[in-house]
Design an enzyme around this catalytic site. Structure first.
Site, PDB file in Angstrom:
ATOM      1  N   ASP A  72       2.228   2.134 -12.057  1.00 21.85           N
ATOM      2  CA  ASP A  72       1.610   2.081 -10.735  1.00 21.85           C
ATOM      3  C   ASP A  72       1.379   0.620 -10.343  1.00 21.85           C
ATOM      4  OD1 ASP A  72       0.237   3.885  -8.624  1.00 21.85           O
ATOM      5  OD2 ASP A  72      -1.260   2.325  -9.001  1.00 21.85           O
TER       6      ASP A  72
ATOM      7  N   ASP B 286       7.170  -3.159   1.666  1.00 21.72           N
ATOM      8  CA  ASP B 286       8.464  -2.594   1.274  1.00 21.72           C
ATOM      9  C   ASP B 286       9.281  -3.604   0.476  1.00 21.72           C
ATOM     10  OD1 ASP B 286       7.820  -0.257   2.556  1.00 21.72           O
ATOM     11  OD2 ASP B 286       9.114  -0.598   4.295  1.00 21.72           O
TER      12      ASP B 286
ATOM     13  N   GLU C  52       3.932   3.936  -4.489  1.00 17.50           N
ATOM     14  CA  GLU C  52       4.053   2.720  -5.298  1.00 17.50           C
ATOM     15  C   GLU C  52       4.116   3.029  -6.779  1.00 17.50           C
ATOM     16  OE1 GLU C  52      -0.425   3.295  -4.595  1.00 17.50           O
ATOM     17  OE2 GLU C  52       1.460   3.686  -3.548  1.00 17.50           O
TER      18      GLU C  52
ATOM     19  N   ASN D 180      -0.595  -3.947   1.248  1.00 18.60           N
ATOM     20  CA  ASN D 180      -0.083  -3.553   2.560  1.00 18.60           C
ATOM     21  C   ASN D 180      -1.035  -3.959   3.677  1.00 18.60           C
ATOM     22  OD1 ASN D 180       2.476  -2.422   2.168  1.00 18.60           O
ATOM     23  ND2 ASN D 180       1.674  -0.400   1.681  1.00 18.60           N
TER      24      ASN D 180
END
Length: 320
Positions: A186, A203, A230, A194
């Site tokens: 993770d 991204d 993610e 973000n």
């Protein structure tokens, strides 16, 4: 004769371009005749019984099977039906090669899943042409399946591919008594990344992390997949506890070494990952399932995150 690899030296272009053929016949002379036809262009395996054929198909995943019909014990029709009933072998095309050339025999062969039917005595030019045709069709089908198994954002395997491959590797590890490691990964505090940098940069971050993780895995049989969001997953066949810990540390270090700024992370000032590692040890088939290994990896990932993130936690299923 035992199930043996007749592999010649690969032609120019590399081994990835060499198709693998399995010839199944209880008469060694018939196997040798087909071997002589294909040895220069393909990697040729052989089996002299239905049981051997099934084992070679599971372990070697040939690109095409040339299968005799009449054999002692399990005949060719039964072999073909079993191949088509197994998710790991159902996409391997089967061509029957037999002295029974009547319409009923051919119809039965096609009904059980064969793609073609060749009668003996064989004509080398005919056999080569038909094998070439079906290898081309399989190559095209494999490409379409591969595209369906690739994550559109990161370019690594997608969740669907992971589910299929993980199930297959679990069954193989149970059958052969081998180690199997699953690593859940993770990206730490990715929502904050973000929020700070925007989804486009997020991204880009996932693409770079995925490429770095994939590049850290050295063996062709290892799989990295995007599990969702993610989160990534690694399937590491024939990998026990020491190897699992070493690879997990390499994966964590490789992402950290990217030095992607992440000042809002609660774990570091750069992008890091947490890893949960679960190992199925060697030994005979147990009562555990693939879901048990996945649950253990998830639990270890939770421990890594609860313990401060940017680290790996490792566990093993108890001995059966």
């Amino acid at each position: 004769m035992n199930a043996t690899d007749f592999a010649p030296l690969p032609p120019l272009g590399g081994p990835a371009l060499v198709a693998k053929l399995l010839v199944v016949d209880d008469h060694p002379a018939n196997i040798q005749a087909l071997f002589q036809i294909f040895q220069g262009d393909h990697r040729v395996f052989m089996a002299t019984s239905g049981e051997q054929a099934l084992a070679v198909c599971r372990d070697q995943q040939p690109d095409l099977v040339l299968l005799d019909v009449v054999m002692p014990g399990m005949d060719g029709y039964e072999v073909c039906m079993r191949l088509k009933a197994d998710a790991t072998t159902r996409d391997i095309p089967v061509i029957f090669v037999t002295s029974h050339g009547d319409e009923a025999a051919e119809t039965q062969g096609l009904d059980v899943g064969a793609v073609d039917f060749i009668t003996k005595p064989i004509n080398p030019k005919v056999v080569r042409a038909r094998v070439k045709t079906h290898l081309t069709l399989k190559s095209q089908s494999d490409l379409l399946r591969q595209l369906a198994f690739v994550d559109g954002l990161t370019g690594v395997a997608n969740r669907r591919h992971f589910d299929v491959r993980f199930g297959s590797e679990w069954r193989r590890a149970q059958r052969n008594g081998n180690d199997l490691t699953l690593v859940m990964i993770d990206v730490d505090f990715f929502k904050r990344f973000n929020d700070d940098h925007g989804h486009q940069t997020g991204d880009d971050c996932l693409r770079l992390v995925a490429a770095t993780l994939a590049g850290t895995l050295r063996r062709p049989g290892d799989l990295l997949a995007r599990y969702g969001g993610e989160e990534f997953a690694c399937v590491l066949p024939e990998t026990g506890l020491p190897g699992a810990l070493s690879i997990a540390q390499q994966l964590e270090g490789a992402v950290r070494a990217l030095k992607l700024p992440h000042p809002s992370s609660g774990a570091s000032d750069v992008v890091t990952v947490s890893l949960g590692v679960a190992v199925k040890g060697p030994g005979p088939a147990s009562t555990y399932t693939a879901a048990d290994l996945l649950a253990l990896a998830d639990a270890k990932l939770y421990e890594a995150k609860a313990g401060g993130r940017a680290r790996a936690m490792v566990g093993a299923l108890p001995a059966a």
